[in-house]
Design an enzyme around this catalytic site. Structure first.
Site, PDB file in Angstrom:
ATOM      1  N   TRP A  20      -7.023  -2.519   3.366  1.00  0.00           N
ATOM      2  CA  TRP A  20      -5.627  -2.732   2.981  1.00  0.00           C
ATOM      3  C   TRP A  20      -5.552  -3.818   1.908  1.00  0.00           C
ATOM      4  CZ3 TRP A  20      -2.120   0.624   4.494  1.00  0.00           C
ATOM      5  CH2 TRP A  20      -2.274   1.295   5.717  1.00  0.00           C
ATOM      6  N   ASN A  21      -4.880  -3.537   0.801  1.00  0.00           N
ATOM      7  CA  ASN A  21      -4.747  -4.512  -0.273  1.00  0.00           C
ATOM      8  C   ASN A  21      -3.431  -5.285  -0.152  1.00  0.00           C
ATOM      9  OD1 ASN A  21      -7.224  -4.118  -1.893  1.00  0.00           O
ATOM     10  ND2 ASN A  21      -6.450  -2.026  -2.061  1.00  0.00           N
ATOM     11  N   ASP A  22      -3.341  -6.077   0.919  1.00  0.00           N
ATOM     12  CA  ASP A  22      -2.147  -6.903   1.131  1.00  0.00           C
ATOM     13  C   ASP A  22      -2.008  -7.990   0.071  1.00  0.00           C
ATOM     14  OD1 ASP A  22      -2.016  -5.410   3.429  1.00  0.00           O
ATOM     15  OD2 ASP A  22      -2.027  -7.103   4.820  1.00  0.00           O
ATOM     16  N   TRP A  29      -4.123   2.519  15.717  1.00  0.00           N
ATOM     17  CA  TRP A  29      -4.373   1.347  14.890  1.00  0.00           C
ATOM     18  C   TRP A  29      -3.904   0.041  15.518  1.00  0.00           C
ATOM     19  CZ3 TRP A  29      -0.340  -1.617  12.671  1.00  0.00           C
ATOM     20  CH2 TRP A  29       0.945  -1.110  12.878  1.00  0.00           C
ATOM     21  N   ARG A  88      -1.494  -0.285  -3.616  1.00  0.00           N
ATOM     22  CA  ARG A  88      -1.164  -1.676  -3.943  1.00  0.00           C
ATOM     23  C   ARG A  88      -2.196  -2.339  -4.855  1.00  0.00           C
ATOM     24  NH1 ARG A  88       0.351  -4.183   1.749  1.00  0.00           N
ATOM     25  NH2 ARG A  88      -1.464  -2.944   2.356  1.00  0.00           N
ATOM     26  N   HIS A 128       7.406   0.993   4.234  1.00  0.00           N
ATOM     27  CA  HIS A 128       6.497   0.833   3.092  1.00  0.00           C
ATOM     28  C   HIS A 128       6.867   1.781   1.959  1.00  0.00           C
ATOM     29  CE1 HIS A 128       4.247  -1.784   5.635  1.00  0.00           C
ATOM     30  NE2 HIS A 128       3.796  -0.825   6.422  1.00  0.00           N
ATOM     31  N   TYR A 165     -10.164  -3.123  10.488  1.00  0.00           N
ATOM     32  CA  TYR A 165      -9.345  -3.419   9.312  1.00  0.00           C
ATOM     33  C   TYR A 165     -10.030  -4.434   8.410  1.00  0.00           C
ATOM     34  CZ  TYR A 165      -4.864  -1.091  10.372  1.00  0.00           C
ATOM     35  OH  TYR A 165      -3.872  -0.174  10.584  1.00  0.00           O
ATOM     36  N   ASP A 185       4.156   4.243   9.727  1.00  0.00           N
ATOM     37  CA  ASP A 185       3.824   3.008  10.449  1.00  0.00           C
ATOM     38  C   ASP A 185       4.845   1.931  10.116  1.00  0.00           C
ATOM     39  OD1 ASP A 185       2.855   2.976   7.789  1.00  0.00           O
ATOM     40  OD2 ASP A 185       1.599   1.249   8.239  1.00  0.00           O
ATOM     41  N   GLU A 186       4.998   1.002  11.013  1.00  0.00           N
ATOM     42  CA  GLU A 186       5.802  -0.211  10.824  1.00  0.00           C
ATOM     43  C   GLU A 186       7.217   0.073  10.313  1.00  0.00           C
ATOM     44  OE1 GLU A 186       2.685  -3.789  10.279  1.00  0.00           O
ATOM     45  OE2 GLU A 186       3.017  -2.634   8.451  1.00  0.00           O
ATOM     46  N   ASN A 220       2.736   2.521  -1.532  1.00  0.00           N
ATOM     47  CA  ASN A 220       2.935   1.346  -0.679  1.00  0.00           C
ATOM     48  C   ASN A 220       3.514   0.248  -1.544  1.00  0.00           C
ATOM     49  OD1 ASN A 220       2.712  -0.616   1.487  1.00  0.00           O
ATOM     50  ND2 ASN A 220       1.088   0.665   2.343  1.00  0.00           N
TER      51      ASN A 220
END
Length: 759
Positions: free
Chosen positions: A543-545, A471, A247, A348, A497, A419-420, A276
């Site tokens: 994480w590059n949200d 996690w 990302r 993702h 995180y 995940d998710e 992602n």
């Protein structure tokens, strides 16, 4: 260091268990005291229950069969036990600390333990010091020689004479399995310093390499080395972090600096997220826009796969060719850093669904409907087949790409993401089992984000040989993972995180507390035995949200302190003893003293390079100067002859980026090596001499034309399909590393004067 081996030494008491709970008994065992030089761990006894050694956090020191390796310094080791009651009920004990004691008492008034990061496990000091000569002889295995010699030269500034004969050599590195190295395991080493020479011994090249990192850190502090002997072994086998390169683009040059920095601190596991996407799709949905079309997504590897409409799986802004990435993995191997690429599906996975929109998940998703566009159809067997085919581009040898082995042939572990996923639990379990099985059949160790507590069900999911990142307590808890048989890695979001420049998940703001109190066996609110053989290590995660609509323009440069400042803290906690050897403030001072890893310059600082001051007679002009990071001041007099519509004109260029006299829209701007583009919103006049100044500072780059601030900085890198999202100008981080290889690469005009002054 613990490995996944479960050999146990049993003791059976004769009296009945009575009504006591076996877990209570497990936690109240009494450990017999160890005598100096003890060779076997004495086992505790429990009334009516069998007791078996479960494991030790330093398994090389207390082996699975209970044998104790010799030590040269008092060394604490945690051990735990498994108890079985007559009715078959089992329990795992807490950690019990035992102190291993050497047979010889340490002498007084000898050299104290050298200070390095992470701390040396054992040290026996002697008297005197040794200083390397100006032309020191160096004897080393060929597999290590080039890397170690290059690093020694960078640290000491001296040339070393390589020799195949260790007799008389000042520095000797030996990889040999003998009575001295048999207890060191895969990564341990012995460093001996005497007045004659310096000798590093290890059973493997990996262990020997870690010994060189200790030696180099000592040399950074003083060219006189204290005589003595170090025996060093890591506590956990997986020590690293995850970097979301999907990302936010990261050039490979940056990742090589990351590898060298990890090795500097004996970190060995770099988990890279290959694909992602922007996760806040509701921002587009609520604005009556389609996130399937608008949300940012990237798959960073070159791929042959395209959709029927021509949509490529490969990212358009920055990607790595198969050859480039294979070479990078091999490069990391030379530093004994394992690259763990993550292909994140079925969630993702917007890069995948854009290629195969027919495979978007159709099942129920509860309140996550607005994020459906990124969910692959876990219920469809065709999805596992498609993802398996993509994986095989990199896991199976293909002669057509010119490589002699698979692209990821030098990787040992492949992360399957998972995940998710917000769909049906049985759909998820079938899918997870499918991709885990696929990776296993290809001969790699699979790793997965733990999710099975959130997705309980009847469908079996592969366990054997699978590593699991723990996690989130909501998705997978420690004891269910351990009891099911997974090897676990602590990556718990509550402590580990980081989302740069967000107001959540900021481990980087908690470094002091991490250093002082955190241990890898604390997984959220649950503490498991540090000696549990299935706890194989820990990793933090970046994480590059904050991308797409939320992006402030930050560069990889801007997060170097976040990244490196987390590596040095976590290295001590994962390699070293449970208790930190010094205060956090002392630790940070030591970080400053030992400096950056050899042959890295993450902030692009100049040393012994004079300011540039030239009057070009023609363009382009080769400058061939190293790139310069903030702070700097550039001054040039330019005269642009023409500005053809839609054509870029480059004033300064290098691999690190480009300063553009005209972007496609005619404005002055720059493009960084992370593919991010910024415009100053101002234009150069045609046919007029102008004084252009560029003032670079961390997170802010300014443009002056004829002494006046010009334009307004605009980030131009993401989709801006609607006015409400277009041309963000506020709160931008516009760091620009100045490229200084070529002046006027494609400038239609003249540069009358050019200067660069570091500040």
């Amino acid at each position: 260091m613990k490995k996944h081996i479960l050999l146990m030494v049993a003791t059976l008491a004769t009296s009945p268990l009575m009504a006591q709970d076996v877990q209570q008994i497990a936690n109240t065992l009494t450990m017999p005291e160890l005598k100096a030089g003890a060779k076997v761990l004495p086992m505790p006894k429990a009334s009516g229950a069998s007791v078996k050694l479960l494991g030790a956090d330093y398994q090389e020191l207390i082996q699975p069969n209970g044998k104790i390796a010799p030590v040269i310094e008092e060394t604490p080791v945690n051990v735990s036990f498994k108890l079985t009651a007559p009715n078959g009920k089992e329990a795992v004990s807490k950690d019990f600390r035992v102190m291993l004691k050497p047979t010889r008492t340490a002498k007084a008034n000898v050299n104290p333990k050298p200070k390095v990061i992470p701390e040396i496990l054992q040290w026996r000091g002697s008297n005197g010091f040794v200083k390397l000569s100006q032309k020191e002889t160096f004897c080393c295995p060929k597999s290590l020689e080039a890397t170690v010699l290059r690093d020694l030269k960078d640290v000491t500034g001296r040339e070393f004479v390589s020799s195949d004969d260790d007799a008389g050599a000042g520095i000797v590195i030996k990889v040999v399995k003998d009575k001295h190295t048999e207890h060191l395991g895969q990564e341990g080493y012995i460093l001996g310093i005497n007045k004659k020479n310096i000798i590093i011994r290890a059973a493997t090249p990996e262990g020997a390499f870690w010994g060189t990192r200790t030696l180099l850190q000592m040399l950074r502090q003083n060219d006189q080395l204290p005589c003595g002997t170090a025996i060093d072994i890591p506590r956990y086998q997986v020590r690293g972090f995850m970097l979301d390169i999907a990302r936010t683009p990261y050039p490979l040059s940056y990742l090589r600096d990351v590898v060298r920095t990890m090795a500097w601190y004996k970190m060995n596991d770099l988990h890279l997220v290959i694909n992602n996407n922007y996760i806040f799709h509701e921002n587009y949905v609520d604005a009556k826009m389609d996130p399937f079309k608008e949300s940012y997504a990237a798959f960073r590897l070159e791929s042959k796969y395209k959709g029927k409409d021509g949509t490529p799986l490969t990212a358009k802004d920055l990607y790595y060719t198969k050859k480039e990435f294979a070479e990078f993995v091999k490069y990391a191997k030379r530093y004994h850093v394992n690259i763990v690429p993550e292909f994140d599906t079925p969630g993702h996975a917007l890069s995948f669904t854009r290629v195969r929109p027919d495979l978007i998940y159709q099942g129920p998703m509860g309140h996550h409907q607005k994020r459906r566009c990124e969910m692959l159809d876990a219920a469809n067997p065709e999805t596992v087949k498609f993802v398996g085919n993509v994986l095989d581009e990199y896991l199976v040898k293909d002669a057509s790409n010119g490589l002699k082995q698979p692209v990821l042939g030098d990787c040992e572990v492949i992360h399957v993401g998972a995940d998710e996923f917000f769909g049906d639990k049985e759909d998820y379990r079938r899918y997870a089992n499918g991709v885990l099985t696929h990776v296993t059949k290809r001969g790699y160790t699979p790793r997965i984000w733990g999710s099975l507590c959130a997705k309980p069900g009847k469908t079996p999911v592969l366990v054997k040989g699978v590593q699991m990142n723990l996690w989130s307590k909501d998705w997978m808890r420690p004891w269910p993972a351990l009891n099911q048989g997974y090897d676990v890695i602590n990556t718990h979001d509550s402590m580990l995180y980081i989302v740069p420049f967000a107001n959540y998940y900021r481990m980087d703001r908690n470094h002091a507390n991490m250093y002082q109190t955190w241990t890898p066996n604390k997984i959220g609110a649950v503490t498991i035995p540090s000696s549990h053989p299935q706890l194989i290590g820990a990793t933090f995660a970046i994480w590059n949200d904050m991308i797409d609509l939320k992006h402030s323009g930050y560069a990889p440069y801007d997060i170097w302190g976040i990244l490196s400042g987390s590596i040095d803290v976590l290295s001590q906690k994962m390699w070293g003893k449970e208790n930190a050897p010094m205060t956090f403030e002392q630790h940070r001072e030591l970080v400053k003293t030992i400096g950056h890893a050899p042959n890295t310059n993450p902030y692009y600082k100049w040393e012994n390079v004079k300011p540039i001051d030239v009057k070009p007679t023609s363009l382009p002009m080769a400058l061939n100067k190293p790139a310069l990071g903030p702070n700097y001041h550039v001054t040039m007099e330019v005269e642009m002859s023409a500005a053809p519509a839609g054509k870029e004109q480059v004033l300064l260029s290098a691999p690190e980026g480009k300063l553009l006299a005209t972007m496609a829209d005619g404005t002055i701007g720059f493009r960084r090596d992370d593919a991010m583009e910024f415009s100053f919103g101002a234009k150069l006049p045609i046919g007029k001499k102008v004084k252009l100044e560029l003032i670079g500072a961390p997170e802010k780059t300014r443009l002056l034309l004829d002494g006046k601030e010009a334009g307004t900085m605009v980030l131009k890198s993401f989709r801006n399909a609607d006015e409400q999202f277009r041309n963000r100008t506020k709160g931008l981080r516009s760091t620009f590393v100045l490229p200084l290889k070529t002046l006027g690469e494609s400038f239609n005009g003249k540069v009358h004067y050019f200067s660069v002054v570091p500040q």
